[in-house]
Design a protein around this motif. Structure first.
Motif, PDB file in Angstrom:
ATOM      1  N   ASP A   1      37.193  49.462  64.797  1.00  0.00           N
ATOM      2  CA  ASP A   1      37.711  50.648  64.113  1.00  0.00           C
ATOM      3  C   ASP A   1      38.738  51.379  64.969  1.00  0.00           C
ATOM      4  OD1 ASP A   1      36.052  50.034  61.998  1.00  0.00           O
ATOM      5  OD2 ASP A   1      34.561  51.574  62.475  1.00  0.00           O
TER       6      ASP A   1
ATOM      7  N   PHE B   1      42.722  52.070  64.246  1.00  0.00           N
ATOM      8  CA  PHE B   1      43.177  53.452  64.135  1.00  0.00           C
ATOM      9  C   PHE B   1      44.254  53.814  65.154  1.00  0.00           C
ATOM     10  CE2 PHE B   1      42.845  57.958  65.257  1.00  0.00           C
ATOM     11  CZ  PHE B   1      43.070  58.536  64.008  1.00  0.00           C
TER      12      PHE B   1
ATOM     13  N   LYS C   1      48.188  54.460  64.818  1.00  0.00           N
ATOM     14  CA  LYS C   1      48.707  55.643  64.116  1.00  0.00           C
ATOM     15  C   LYS C   1      49.272  56.651  65.101  1.00  0.00           C
ATOM     16  CE  LYS C   1      45.697  55.481  60.103  1.00  0.00           C
ATOM     17  NZ  LYS C   1      44.739  56.222  59.277  1.00  0.00           N
TER      18      LYS C   1
ATOM     19  N   GLN D   1      49.717  63.084  56.028  1.00  0.00           N
ATOM     20  CA  GLN D   1      48.946  62.084  56.759  1.00  0.00           C
ATOM     21  C   GLN D   1      48.376  62.579  58.082  1.00  0.00           C
ATOM     22  OE1 GLN D   1      51.405  58.603  57.152  1.00  0.00           O
ATOM     23  NE2 GLN D   1      51.578  58.309  54.941  1.00  0.00           N
TER      24      GLN D   1
ATOM     25  N   LYS E   1      44.866  64.477  57.982  1.00  0.00           N
ATOM     26  CA  LYS E   1      43.792  63.530  57.674  1.00  0.00           C
ATOM     27  C   LYS E   1      43.514  62.630  58.876  1.00  0.00           C
ATOM     28  CE  LYS E   1      42.424  59.737  54.654  1.00  0.00           C
ATOM     29  NZ  LYS E   1      41.695  59.104  55.726  1.00  0.00           N
ATOM     30  N   ALA E   2      44.561  62.167  59.534  1.00  0.00           N
ATOM     31  CA  ALA E   2      44.394  61.301  60.702  1.00  0.00           C
ATOM     32  C   ALA E   2      43.702  62.046  61.848  1.00  0.00           C
ATOM     33  CB  ALA E   2      45.744  60.754  61.155  1.00  0.00           C
TER      34      ALA E   2
ATOM     35  N   ASP F   1      40.100  62.000  61.047  1.00  0.00           N
ATOM     36  CA  ASP F   1      39.593  60.659  61.341  1.00  0.00           C
ATOM     37  C   ASP F   1      39.406  60.459  62.845  1.00  0.00           C
ATOM     38  OD1 ASP F   1      39.691  60.155  58.622  1.00  0.00           O
ATOM     39  OD2 ASP F   1      41.533  58.941  58.724  1.00  0.00           O
TER      40      ASP F   1
ATOM     41  N   ALA G   1      36.296  62.181  63.982  1.00  0.00           N
ATOM     42  CA  ALA G   1      35.122  61.382  63.609  1.00  0.00           C
ATOM     43  C   ALA G   1      34.941  60.218  64.581  1.00  0.00           C
ATOM     44  CB  ALA G   1      35.260  60.869  62.174  1.00  0.00           C
ATOM     45  N   LEU G   2      36.040  59.597  64.994  1.00  0.00           N
ATOM     46  CA  LEU G   2      35.952  58.520  65.988  1.00  0.00           C
ATOM     47  C   LEU G   2      35.443  59.040  67.331  1.00  0.00           C
ATOM     48  CD1 LEU G   2      39.093  56.244  65.533  1.00  0.00           C
ATOM     49  CD2 LEU G   2      36.717  55.556  65.428  1.00  0.00           C
TER      50      LEU G   2
END
Length: 180
Positions: free
Chosen positions: A56, A60, A63, A143, A146-147, A150, A153-154
């Protein structure tokens, strides 16, 4: 336009924080992958969790920190596969069409930081705003937040993975705090 440029400036600050947190995490994950592969005492479920997280993270990371691509993008004579000894190159054979160029299945990912910079530079230029600048602005504005969520969360998953690796004397230090 000034307000839009300042909005991109603020997004750039936040995206750079994510990039700075991802860089050492990526480096340590590569080191840990080698360490875990060499050990037999790490439980299978911990290895599976590590591998899933690493996959994951690898998906990711581009980005915010795309892989470095050398000058020319790998095209040209130096990147061509070597021909068999004594074989003539395909294009040199008379009466035959040249082989079709190979195109990548998916275009390379454009870093969100690149999009932000493109929008910011276009907005701050003294020329009229182009369609390309407007597109980069719209993409970055939708974007990046939202990234960042994310990424947070990572980082939370990395903290949980760190706890799972600790009994095996394997250290993973995720980002100290969430990126705002």
């Amino acid at each position: 336009m000034f307000d839009m440029a300042m909005e991109m400036h603020e997004l750039q600050k936040r995206a750079t924080e994510v990039q700075n947190a991802l860089r050492p995490l990526n480096t340590r994950m590569a080191e840990l992958a080698k360490e875990i592969a060499a050990r037999n005492d790490v439980a299978a479920d911990v290895k599976a969790t590590f591998e899933a997280f690493n996959k994951d993270l690898s998906a990711f990371a581009p980005k915010f920190a795309p892989p470095a691509i050398g000058r020319g993008g790998g095209a040209g004579p130096a990147a061509a596969p070597a021909a068999a000894p004594g074989a003539a190159p395909a294009a040199a054979q008379t009466g035959q069409a040249a082989p079709a160029p190979v195109t990548p299945a998916t275009p390379p990912a454009v870093s969100l930081l690149t999009r932000i910079t493109q929008a910011k530079n276009g907005l701050m230029a003294t020329m009229p705003v182009s369609e390309q600048t407007t597109k980069a602005y719209t993409e970055a504005k939708t974007q990046v937040p939202k990234a960042i969520l994310d990424a947070n969360a990572l980082f939370a998953r990395a903290a949980a993975l760190s706890t799972a690796l600790a009994p095996y004397k394997l250290t993973l230090r995720p980002a100290a705090a969430e990126v705002a």
